[in-house]
Design an enzyme around this catalytic site. Structure first.
Site, PDB file in Angstrom:
ATOM      1  N   LYS A 117      34.615  33.921  46.657  1.00 41.29           N
ATOM      2  CA  LYS A 117      35.634  34.550  45.825  1.00 41.29           C
ATOM      3  C   LYS A 117      36.517  35.476  46.648  1.00 41.29           C
ATOM      4  CE  LYS A 117      35.663  38.416  43.981  1.00 41.29           C
ATOM      5  NZ  LYS A 117      35.356  39.702  43.328  1.00 41.29           N
ATOM      6  N   ASP A 135      36.374  35.153  39.490  1.00 39.18           N
ATOM      7  CA  ASP A 135      35.593  36.366  39.276  1.00 39.18           C
ATOM      8  C   ASP A 135      35.019  36.315  37.860  1.00 39.18           C
ATOM      9  OD1 ASP A 135      37.699  36.900  37.576  1.00 39.18           O
ATOM     10  OD2 ASP A 135      38.199  38.839  38.445  1.00 39.18           O
TER      11      ASP A 135
END
Length: 206
Positions: A117, A135
Site C-alpha cells: 500500500k 487502505d
C-alpha cells in the site's frame, strides 16, 4: 456492475481529489505514509510539519537517534516501530540509492517499513505512476459497493484493477479514500446522501 455510474458519481463528489498528507519531496511523502499507519493524516501533518523543518531530507533525518525520532513522532502511535523502520529505510536509501526514493515498486517494497500500500501511494502520488493503493477506506467502500468481496487488501487491489482502467487508478484511489473517510464511514455512514444505495450491500442489508 455499474462501474461507469460509480466513476461518474465519484467525479461529481470529488472531481479533483488530493492527497491530504503534506510533503515536498518523495522522501517526505514516504515518511508521512509510514507514519500514517493507524493514524490520521491530520495528526501526521502536525508531526511532519515540525519534523521536516530541520530533518526533511534523508541525510538530516538520519542524524537523529532512534530515541530522538521517537520523541518527535510519539503522537502518531506505534512510534517505536515507526522510528525503527523510518531510520532503517533511510539508511537503505542513503546506502543503495544515494538518498533518492526509487520509483520501482519492487525496490520500494524492499525498503524497511514499506508494504504494498505504501509503495503504491508513493508511485501514484510522487511519480504519477499507475498504482492503486488499498487502505482501510478503499477496502471498506469496495466491499460495500460490490467492487470486491474480500478482506485481503491485495486481492481487493487486483479486483479493482480488473474493473477500472490503469489511467484511472491514482484518482480512483483518492476518491475512494475520501468517500470512505467523509461519507461511507465505518460507523454511521451517511447513507441518506449517498448516490450508491441501490447497489450498496451494507445499505441493503440494514
Amino acid at each position: 456492475m455499474q462501474t461507469n455510474k460509480i466513476r461518474e458519481e465519484l467525479d461529481k463528489i470529488f472531481p479533483n481529489p488530493k492527497c491530504e498528507l503534506e510533503y515536498q519531496t518523495p522522501y517526505q511523502l514516504l515518511v508521512a505514509v509510514i507514519l500514517s499507519a493507524q493514524c490520521t493524516d491530520k495528526r501526521v501533518n502536525i508531526v511532519t510539519k515540525e519534523l521536516f523543518k530541520n530533518h526533511g531530507s534523508p541525510q538530516k533525518l538520519f542524524s537523529l537517534s532512534q530515541e530522538e525520532l521517537e520523541e518527535k513522532i510519539h503522537s502518531c502511535g506505534f512510534y517505536h516501530n515507526k522510528a525503527k523502520n523510518i531510520l532503517s529505510m533511510t539508511k537503505e536509501l542513503l546506502d543503495k540509492y544515494d538518498g533518492q526514493v526509487p520509483s520501482d515498486p519492487d525496490k520500494l517494497q524492499s525498503l524497511a517499513g514499506v508494504g504494498r500500500k505504501t509503495a503504491n501511494v508513493v508511485i501514484s502520488e510522487a511519480f504519477g505512476g499507475n498504482a492503486l493503493a488499498v487502505d482501510t477506506h478503499v477496502l471498506r467502500v469496495s466491499n460495500r459497493l460490490g467492487l470486491a468481496n474480500t478482506s485481503d487488501p491485495n486481492k481487493c487491489e487486483e479486483s479493482l484493477k480488473q474493473i477500472f482502467p490503469p489511467e484511472s487508478w491514482g484518482k480512483l484511489h483518492l476518491q475512494l479514500v475520501h468517500f470512505g473517510r467523509y461519507l461511507c464511514k465505518a460507523q454511521k455512514p451517511d447513507c441518506k446522501i449517498c448516490p450508491f444505495t441501490s447497489i450498496c450491500k451494507y445499505y441493503n442489508n440494514l
